[in-house]
Design an enzyme around this catalytic site. Sequence first.
Site, short mmCIF file in Angstrom:
data_model
loop_
_atom_site.label_atom_id
_atom_site.label_comp_id
_atom_site.label_asym_id
_atom_site.label_seq_id
_atom_site.Cartn_x
_atom_site.Cartn_y
_atom_site.Cartn_z
N CYS A 1 1.03 -1.37 0.02
CA CYS A 1 0.08 0.14 -0.16
C CYS A 1 0.81 1.23 -0.14
O CYS A 1 1.63 1.52 -1.02
CB CYS A 1 -0.97 -0.06 1.25
SG CYS A 1 -1.77 -1.43 1.48
N ASP B 1 -9.35 -2.59 -6.49
CA ASP B 1 -8.51 -1.55 -5.65
C ASP B 1 -8.81 -0.23 -6.21
O ASP B 1 -8.57 0.30 -7.20
CB ASP B 1 -7.08 -1.71 -6.15
CG ASP B 1 -6.06 -1.27 -5.16
OD1 ASP B 1 -6.15 -0.15 -4.65
OD2 ASP B 1 -4.92 -1.62 -5.37
N HIS C 1 -7.69 -4.33 -2.49
CA HIS C 1 -6.59 -3.45 -1.73
C HIS C 1 -6.18 -3.90 -0.41
O HIS C 1 -7.14 -4.31 0.45
CB HIS C 1 -6.97 -2.21 -1.87
CG HIS C 1 -5.89 -1.25 -1.41
ND1 HIS C 1 -4.90 -0.90 -2.15
CD2 HIS C 1 -5.42 -0.65 -0.13
CE1 HIS C 1 -3.94 -0.01 -1.61
NE2 HIS C 1 -4.55 0.11 -0.33
#
Length: 216
Positions: A106, A152, A184
């Site tokens: 991330c 995502d 995600h």
Amino acid sequence: MFARRTDQERQWSKIIIFVTDIYGIAIPNSKLLADHIAKANYPVIVPDLFAGDPVPVSVSEGSPVFNMTEWRLRHPIDAIDAIVASTIAYVQSELGGKRIGAVGYCLGGKHVPRFMASKGIDVGFIAHPSNLTTDEILAIGGPISLATAQFDGSLTQSLRRAAVDTLESMNATFQASLYSGANHGFGVRANVSVPQEKYAKAAAYAQAVQWFDAWL
Ligand SMILES: *[C@@H]1O[C@H](CO)[C@@H](O)[C@H](O)[C@H]1NC(C)=O
Ligand SMILES: *[C@@H]1O[C@H](CO)[C@@H](O)[C@H](O)[C@H]1NC(C)=O
Ligand SMILES: *[C@@H]1O[C@H](CO)[C@@H](O)[C@H](O)[C@H]1NC(C)=O
Ligand SMILES: *[C@@H]1O[C@H](CO)[C@@H](O)[C@H](O)[C@H]1NC(C)=O
């Protein structure tokens, strides 16, 4: 945090830096994943990117009380870069690291590429990067592996496709894997009750280790 397999000194010249997501070193998932990577025979260093002030994990469960804008102002990109840079310096000078790999998840997936333009990270693996720009991709100077999720909101379908096109146009040494049914964050915080997410997390781990085995 520091983890390594015992009596494997020969691997010490190759070290991996684990650049976390916004939840930092507070969540067990990241520590367990770092240990798991260390089991593949690489010492793993996990810097605290947020000086003890990560985003509380309750925020991922939809807590409305947390002000993310304010948190981002407390932890600007330059401040996180400075911690990554000091970690690289530590690995080089104190641990004798000759080749440095990095994983980024991330938020960490933005910062790893930023150090792959001859700024210390030789080989990178990033999963579902947040806010990774085309300029940052264009500046990547080493082998990069990318693990992406079908769902995502940060690396959307069009951004994901553009990222791969950019890497290809650069003639980069790269791998890009797309995991269907994954969301995600899956590389660290997969919902293992969902078979696709469970698979994606395990496969992304193997992808990272295989990448470092080949290129680090
Ligand atoms: C969140 O923080 C920002 C920056 O300090 C501020 O402008 C904004 O009003 C805050 N939002 C809420 C809902 O408190
Ligand atoms: C996204 O990245 C750009 C360029 O690095 C930066 O200017 C911007 O502040 C970032 N946004 C967030 C939300 O991190
Ligand atoms: C990529 O490789 C192709 C084929 O070798 C070459 O024609 C092209 O100029 C290269 N592009 C870059 C950006 O290096
Ligand atoms: C994980 O997935 C299961 C099955 O779809 C669902 O019931 C559960 O709420 C999910 N857990 C989280 C934390 O999202």
